[in-house]
Structure formats: structure tokens, C-alpha cells
Design an enzyme around this catalytic site. Structure first.
Site, PDB file in Angstrom:
ATOM      1  N   HIS A  67      -5.912  -9.914  60.635  1.00 36.35           N
ATOM      2  CA  HIS A  67      -6.293  -8.869  59.673  1.00 36.35           C
ATOM      3  C   HIS A  67      -6.402  -7.264  60.626  1.00 36.35           C
ATOM      4  O   HIS A  67      -6.236  -6.338  60.110  1.00 36.35           O
ATOM      5  CB  HIS A  67      -7.608  -9.096  59.414  1.00 36.35           C
ATOM      6  CG  HIS A  67      -8.484  -8.202  58.344  1.00 36.35           C
ATOM      7  ND1 HIS A  67      -7.852  -7.612  57.320  1.00 36.35           N
ATOM      8  CD2 HIS A  67      -9.714  -7.776  58.541  1.00 36.35           C
ATOM      9  CE1 HIS A  67      -8.690  -6.745  56.853  1.00 36.35           C
ATOM     10  NE2 HIS A  67      -9.988  -6.807  57.524  1.00 36.35           N
ATOM     11  N   ASP A 111     -12.158 -13.541  58.029  1.00 38.71           N
ATOM     12  CA  ASP A 111     -11.017 -12.875  58.609  1.00 38.71           C
ATOM     13  C   ASP A 111     -10.221 -13.558  59.579  1.00 38.71           C
ATOM     14  O   ASP A 111     -10.757 -14.227  60.530  1.00 38.71           O
ATOM     15  CB  ASP A 111     -11.616 -11.458  59.461  1.00 38.71           C
ATOM     16  CG  ASP A 111     -12.166 -10.384  58.480  1.00 38.71           C
ATOM     17  OD1 ASP A 111     -12.047 -10.363  57.127  1.00 38.71           O
ATOM     18  OD2 ASP A 111     -12.871  -9.395  59.039  1.00 38.71           O
TER      19      ASP A 111
END
Length: 209
Positions: free
Chosen positions: A60, A56
Site C-alpha cells: 500500500h 494494509d
């Protein structure tokens, strides 16, 4: 006995791999065959950036956060400690105090959820937000987990994601640790340099030290 060479801890990408409900599933096709082109086969993939083993980027879950292309690749290369927390449904700072994390920059958590890339889990171990402060105090910069998220699967506030970010800790998800013993390893889990992206698939591998 721990294998001595490189161990692939990635989920293989295929049309059967599980994906987040409502998200874009993975697909691969040979878009052009050698017969059609006269020289080569050319494949095409379609996928969410959060299917399979992936990292991530802060973007995000934070509109102001860094994107994949902005992150230091050295986060994803270096020594890592695999620890087994499969005996706990709730993993918090108190649980992590039971492990020696002095000098550890990357922690890979082995939870109780079986690694089955073709089945999206109904529930995962709870990774409490308070562990972020503890990991940060130890100098940890990367947390890897063998589940799709560091937050509950139905979370909307993404509390643990944000707590890790405040402590400068980045996130690697959906690694496969079922057959991996606790201990120190060398990790390589490089994201693709996708401009503007909120995450990236990775090929994650470890080697015992």
C-alpha cells in the site's frame, strides 16, 4: 461489564459508509434477481480496499512491500491487548510506556475519535512514528486503530506506516472500540486472499480472555 462472547468491532459496509475523499465509495446492488435467473439472487459490490475496517499490506505504501496474499494469516489471529489512549491527542512512545506491553503481540488502540462509520473524521489523534520502535522492541506484530489511518489524514510521507513496517508491525484500521473495555482479548481479523492487493476488508471480532 465486558461481554463474554464474540464482539464485532467491524464497521458495517453500506452505501452510507464514509470513504477516503476521492477514493471509490462502497456500493452493493442485487445485480441479478431470482426472478431474472429463475433460481437465485446474485449481489455485486464495488469498493476501495481501504473503506471500512481493513488491513494494509506493505505494498500500500511501499512498491517493494508484500501484498495481502503474501502475509502470514497468523498475524490476524491471536491474543490482543486493547488500550485506551483517548486522553491523548499525541500518542507516542512515552504514552505507550505507561501500559504493560510485555509479551503482547497485537495492540488495539482506542483513541478519542468517536466511531461513526458514516462520517469521515476531519482530524484524528496523532500517532507518532517513534512509537513503532517501542512497539517493535516489545515484540508487537500488529497494531489496530479505530481511525482510517495511522498517519495524519493529509500525510504524503506516511512516516508512521513506514516506521511500523521497519519494525515488522502490520496495520489494522477502522476498528470500532467505543464500547470495548481495556484488557486482553482474542482477535480474528482475517483479510481476503486477493492476489496483487494492497489491502483487504476484514470482519474483525474480539472475545474477552
Amino acid at each position: 461489564m465486558t461481554k463474554k462472547g464474540w464482539i464485532d468491532i467491524s464497521q458495517p459496509l453500506s452505501s452510507d459508509i464514509a470513504h477516503w475523499p476521492g477514493d471509490t465509495p462502497f456500493s452493493y446492488e442485487t445485480a441479478f434477481t431470482k426472478e431474472q435467473t429463475g433460481s437465485v439472487n446474485i449481489g455485486r459490490i464495488t469498493t476501495s480496499l481501504h473503506t471500512g475496517t481493513h488491513v494494509d499490506a506493505p505494498f500500500h505504501f511501499n512498491d517493494e512491500g508484500e501484498k495481502i496474499i503474501d502475509l502470514d494469516i497468523e498475524l490476524y489471529i491471536g491474543t490482543a491487548l486493547v488500550i485506551d489512549v483517548s486522553g491523548y491527542d499525541h500518542v507516542d512512545a512515552e504514552v505507550l510506556r505507561g501500559f504493560d506491553l510485555e509479551g503482547v503481540e497485537r495492540v488495539l488502540l482506542k483513541t478519542a475519535v468517536p466511531n461513526n462509520p458514516e462520517v469521515f473524521p476531519e482530524r484524528i489523534s496523532e500517532l507518532a512514528a517513534d512509537m513503532a520502535d517501542y512497539l517493535g522492541s516489545k515484540g508487537v506484530r500488529l497494531l489496530g486503530v479505530d481511525v482510517p489511518s495511522v498517519d495524519p489524514l493529509d500525510s504524503k510521507d506516511m512516516e508512521t506506516h513506514h516506521a511500523l513496517y521497519r519494525n515488522g508491525i502490520h496495520i489494522l484500521e477502522n476498528i470500532m472500540l467505543d464500547d470495548v473495555e481495556e484488557g486482553n482479548y482474542e482477535l480474528i481479523a482475517l483479510p481476503l486472499p486477493i492476489k496483487g492487493a494492497d489491502g483487504s476488508p476484514v470482519r474483525a471480532v474480539i472475545r474477552p480472555l
